[in-house]
Design an enzyme around this catalytic site. Structure first.
Site, PDB file in Angstrom:
ATOM      1  N   ASP A   1       7.606   4.867  -3.694  1.00  0.00           N
ATOM      2  CA  ASP A   1       7.240   5.076  -2.284  1.00  0.00           C
ATOM      3  C   ASP A   1       8.484   5.402  -1.448  1.00  0.00           C
ATOM      4  O   ASP A   1       8.431   6.264  -0.560  1.00  0.00           O
ATOM      5  CB  ASP A   1       6.538   3.833  -1.730  1.00  0.00           C
TER       6      ASP A   1
ATOM      7  N   GLY B   1       0.880  -1.173   0.000  1.00  0.00           N
ATOM      8  CA  GLY B   1       0.000   0.000   0.000  1.00  0.00           C
ATOM      9  C   GLY B   1       0.912   1.216   0.000  1.00  0.00           C
ATOM     10  O   GLY B   1       1.860   1.292   0.783  1.00  0.00           O
TER      11      GLY B   1
HETATM   12  O1  RIB Z   1       3.716   1.462  -4.838  1.00  0.00           O
HETATM   13  C1  RIB Z   1       3.673   0.085  -4.601  1.00  0.00           C
HETATM   14  C2  RIB Z   1       2.387  -0.276  -3.957  1.00  0.00           C
HETATM   15  O2  RIB Z   1       1.330  -0.026  -4.844  1.00  0.00           O
HETATM   16  C3  RIB Z   1       2.233  -1.727  -3.579  1.00  0.00           C
HETATM   17  O3  RIB Z   1       2.694  -2.014  -2.291  1.00  0.00           O
HETATM   18  C4  RIB Z   1       0.751  -1.994  -3.777  1.00  0.00           C
HETATM   19  O4  RIB Z   1       0.083  -2.306  -2.596  1.00  0.00           O
HETATM   20  C5  RIB Z   1       0.199  -0.733  -4.424  1.00  0.00           C
HETATM   21  O5  RIB Z   1      -0.443   0.063  -3.526  1.00  0.00           O
END
Ligand code: RIB
Length: 314
Positions: free
Chosen positions: A260, A43
């Site tokens: 992320d 996520g």
């Molecule tokens: O950015 C990667 C994430 O995108 C993954 O962990 C997946 O859950 C989606 O949200």
């Protein structure tokens, strides 16, 4: 604000990632035998919160999970990363968010996210966390939770002098009412194309598209677009400057979560009082470190790992 320990509040998603490794993505109507399978936490919200926490920020995560075994796995993981989980709400009527991910041998990925409980996050849930947003140095947002919740959080942040960073992923059209609260927007190439309606296949096109996006953030003084371009690094566009910050050359194993790691590191550096260019250089290194590890949350790097990578590049 800039506290002794940087404070980052993340409003975002928590997912369980179901990951298949295969030689390629299946074609339409095709069943393909894969090579390996993993279950990871993920996520974009939880990954970015984890990156910030591993890099030394005091992190609060505001999000929503279901009442199922996936939620228990995620809540334990949030605790293990020393992230404040007080504002992760458990819903009884809907399942926890999931993502199905295919990783190809070159490390590239395809993802389907089914947000489920993530989309049940309400403005009341945001309001409950008002103190954590007001007291943070940086509020970090993505687009796997409702826009109304993000907009409410961003409005609170702006009232209290908290810097708002929006990672517009996964790509979707954005209202000016949200963009107007954003200080720093971090789209990748495809998100930039969707948001600007322009093609981004050269440095000049990237620059022009970033200008279009920045113009929509006019309500914010010092608004900046940080366009991430993978192996080409990142393009920073502010009112007065346009700078390219090079990427670190690494052999990718799994690119899931690289964006992320970038956003979590960028938020932490800015929350520590760093200026934009060195913060983006640090974030580039975090993104590079992340692609060398399989899995989204597991690949969020520590400061020591980023420093080792930067050292090896000298
Ligand atoms: O950015 C990667 C994430 O995108 C993954 O962990 C997946 O859950 C989606 O949200």
């Amino acid at each position: 604000m800039n506290h002794a320990t940087p404070k980052v509040t993340v409003v975002g998603s928590l997912n369980i990632d179901l990951v298949c490794h295969a030689t390629r993505r299946p074609d339409k109507g095709e069943t393909l035998i894969g090579d390996a399978f993993d279950i990871f936490t993920g996520g974009k919200g939880f990954n970015q919160a984890t990156a910030a926490a591993r890099l030394g920020a005091e992190v609060t995560l505001v999000g929503s999970v279901g009442a199922d075994p996936f939620a228990e796995i995620l809540l334990t993981a949030v605790e293990n990363e020393h992230i404040n989980s007080r504002f992760v709400t458990k819903r009884t009527d809907i399942g926890t968010g999931v993502a199905t991910i295919v990783i190809e041998p070159d490390g590239d990925n395809s993802i389907i996210v089914v947000p489920r409980a993530n989309m049940a996050l309400t403005t009341a849930d945001i309001h409950a966390a008002v103190d954590c947003i007001a007291d943070a140095d940086v509020l970090l947002l993505q687009l796997e939770t409702p826009i109304a919740a993000s907009e409410h959080a961003a409005a609170i942040a702006k009232q209290h002098g908290t810097t708002v960073v929006l990672n517009p992923a996964p790509a979707q059209p954005l209202p000016d009412s949200l963009l107007g609260f954003v200080d720093i927007l971090t789209p990748n190439q495809s998100e930039t194309e969707l948001l600007s309606g322009m093609k981004v296949s050269s440095h000049e096109e990237a620059h022009r598209a970033a200008e279009v996006l920045r113009a929509r953030m006019v309500a914010t003084e010092n608004a900046a677009v940080v366009l991430t371009l993978g192996a080409q690094g990142a393009l920073i566009l502010t009112e007065t400057t346009s700078q390219q910050v090079p990427a670190l050359p690494v052999g990718p194993i799994d690119t899931t979560g690289a964006g992320d790691a970038f956003c979590g590191a960028l938020a932490t550096a800015l929350a520590s009082g760093e200026t934009l260019r060195p913060a983006v250089a640090f974030a580039n290194a975090a993104g590079a470190a992340a692609v060398t590890v399989i899995g989204a949350t597991p690949s969020m790097p520590t400061r020591a790992k980023i420093e080792r990578l930067l050292e090896s590049e000298k």
